[in-house]
Design a protein around this motif. Structure first.
Motif, PDB file in Angstrom:
ATOM      1  N   LYS A   1      -1.228   9.361  -3.559  1.00 26.86           N
ATOM      2  CA  LYS A   1      -2.007   8.320  -4.237  1.00 26.86           C
ATOM      3  C   LYS A   1      -1.704   8.310  -5.728  1.00 26.86           C
ATOM      4  O   LYS A   1      -1.525   7.247  -6.336  1.00 26.86           O
ATOM      5  CB  LYS A   1      -3.495   8.563  -4.000  1.00 26.86           C
ATOM      6  CG  LYS A   1      -4.394   7.469  -4.549  1.00 26.86           C
ATOM      7  CD  LYS A   1      -5.837   7.755  -4.206  1.00 26.86           C
ATOM      8  CE  LYS A   1      -6.764   6.663  -4.758  1.00 26.86           C
ATOM      9  NZ  LYS A   1      -8.189   6.939  -4.423  1.00 26.86           N
ATOM     10  N   GLN A   2      -1.619   9.490  -6.326  1.00 21.48           N
ATOM     11  CA  GLN A   2      -1.325   9.603  -7.753  1.00 21.48           C
ATOM     12  C   GLN A   2       0.088   9.119  -8.063  1.00 21.48           C
ATOM     13  O   GLN A   2       0.320   8.436  -9.067  1.00 21.48           O
ATOM     14  CB  GLN A   2      -1.494  11.056  -8.210  1.00 21.48           C
ATOM     15  CG  GLN A   2      -1.253  11.282  -9.703  1.00 21.48           C
ATOM     16  CD  GLN A   2      -2.252  10.556 -10.576  1.00 21.48           C
ATOM     17  OE1 GLN A   2      -3.383  10.320 -10.157  1.00 21.48           O
ATOM     18  NE2 GLN A   2      -1.853  10.198 -11.774  1.00 21.48           N
TER      19      GLN A   2
ATOM     20  N   LYS B   1       0.223   5.418  -7.980  1.00 17.55           N
ATOM     21  CA  LYS B   1      -0.427   4.897  -9.179  1.00 17.55           C
ATOM     22  C   LYS B   1       0.516   4.944 -10.366  1.00 17.55           C
ATOM     23  O   LYS B   1       0.620   3.974 -11.143  1.00 17.55           O
ATOM     24  CB  LYS B   1      -1.692   5.720  -9.467  1.00 17.55           C
ATOM     25  CG  LYS B   1      -2.524   5.193 -10.620  1.00 17.55           C
ATOM     26  CD  LYS B   1      -3.780   6.034 -10.790  1.00 17.55           C
ATOM     27  CE  LYS B   1      -4.614   5.520 -11.968  1.00 17.55           C
ATOM     28  NZ  LYS B   1      -5.850   6.339 -12.156  1.00 17.55           N
TER      29      LYS B   1
END
Length: 203
Positions: free
Chosen positions: A18-19, A22
């Motif tokens: 997820k990071q 992003k």
């Protein structure tokens, strides 16, 4: 126990992915804004947005250790500029590969005062030429940009993506070809092959 470990680590992997997504989105938006501000145009029919998204998709393919190679040129005509930028991508990669191999050899092989006569200079030059030839067939063109400069000339940037596994094989083929014509370098073939396998960081 293995199953338990996987279950415990799953949230960590999910958070990491997820990071990463992003950060990639931030990088994409930053690049897109930069190219538009600098008045670059995509060569071909695709939009800047799609071209850049496809490029990041190639670079972040989980199946490959992909790396970006960029060729640049400034010319008076568009046709010559695109071809010159494409050629410069291969030349740039080969030059960096050649410098990396020579640097390692000078540090780890010839540091003790071993003979480094002209034959080795010919060997390194041959390796660089062969890398340029071999890497050409392994590089996948991603997209190309062009803009018109105030003096009426054209500036090009052509982006390629190559997997490190394919690039390493190309460098090894180049090494084998260069070794055939250098008896002096053949004495250090094993060490040189090790250096080539290690790869190098691009500028």
């Amino acid at each position: 126990m293995i199953l338990m470990a996987f279950v415990m680590m799953a949230p960590v992997y999910a958070d990491t992915a997820k990071q990463l997504n992003k950060e990639l989105e931030k990088e994409y938006k930053k690049k897109l804004k930069q190219y538009k501000k600098e008045k670059w145009n995509v060569v071909g029919s695709r939009t800047m947005e799609v071209s850049l998204l496809k490029h990041y998709e190639l670079l972040n393919n989980d199946q490959e250790d992909a790396r970006e190679i960029v060729g640049m040129s400034r010319t008076k005509t568009k046709n010559n500029g695109y071809q010159a930028a494409s050629n410069n991508a291969m030349i740039s990669y080969a030059s960096q590969a050649g410098s990396a191999l020579k640097g390692r050899a000078m540090t780890d092989i010839f540091a003790d005062g071993a003979n480094t006569d002209a034959e080795f200079d010919h060997f390194f030059a041959a390796y660089e030429r062969l890398v340029e030839k071999e890497i050409r067939g392994e590089m996948q063109e991603s997209f190309a940009l062009v803009k018109t400069l105030p003096d009426g000339t054209y500036e090009f940037e052509v982006f390629y993506v190559v997997s490190e596994s394919k690039a390493a094989k190309a460098r090894q083929r180049a090494l084998e070809g260069a070794l055939k014509d250098s008896e002096a370098a053949q004495k250090y073939a094993e060490k040189l092959a090790g250096f080539v396998n290690e790869g190098f960081k691009q500028m």
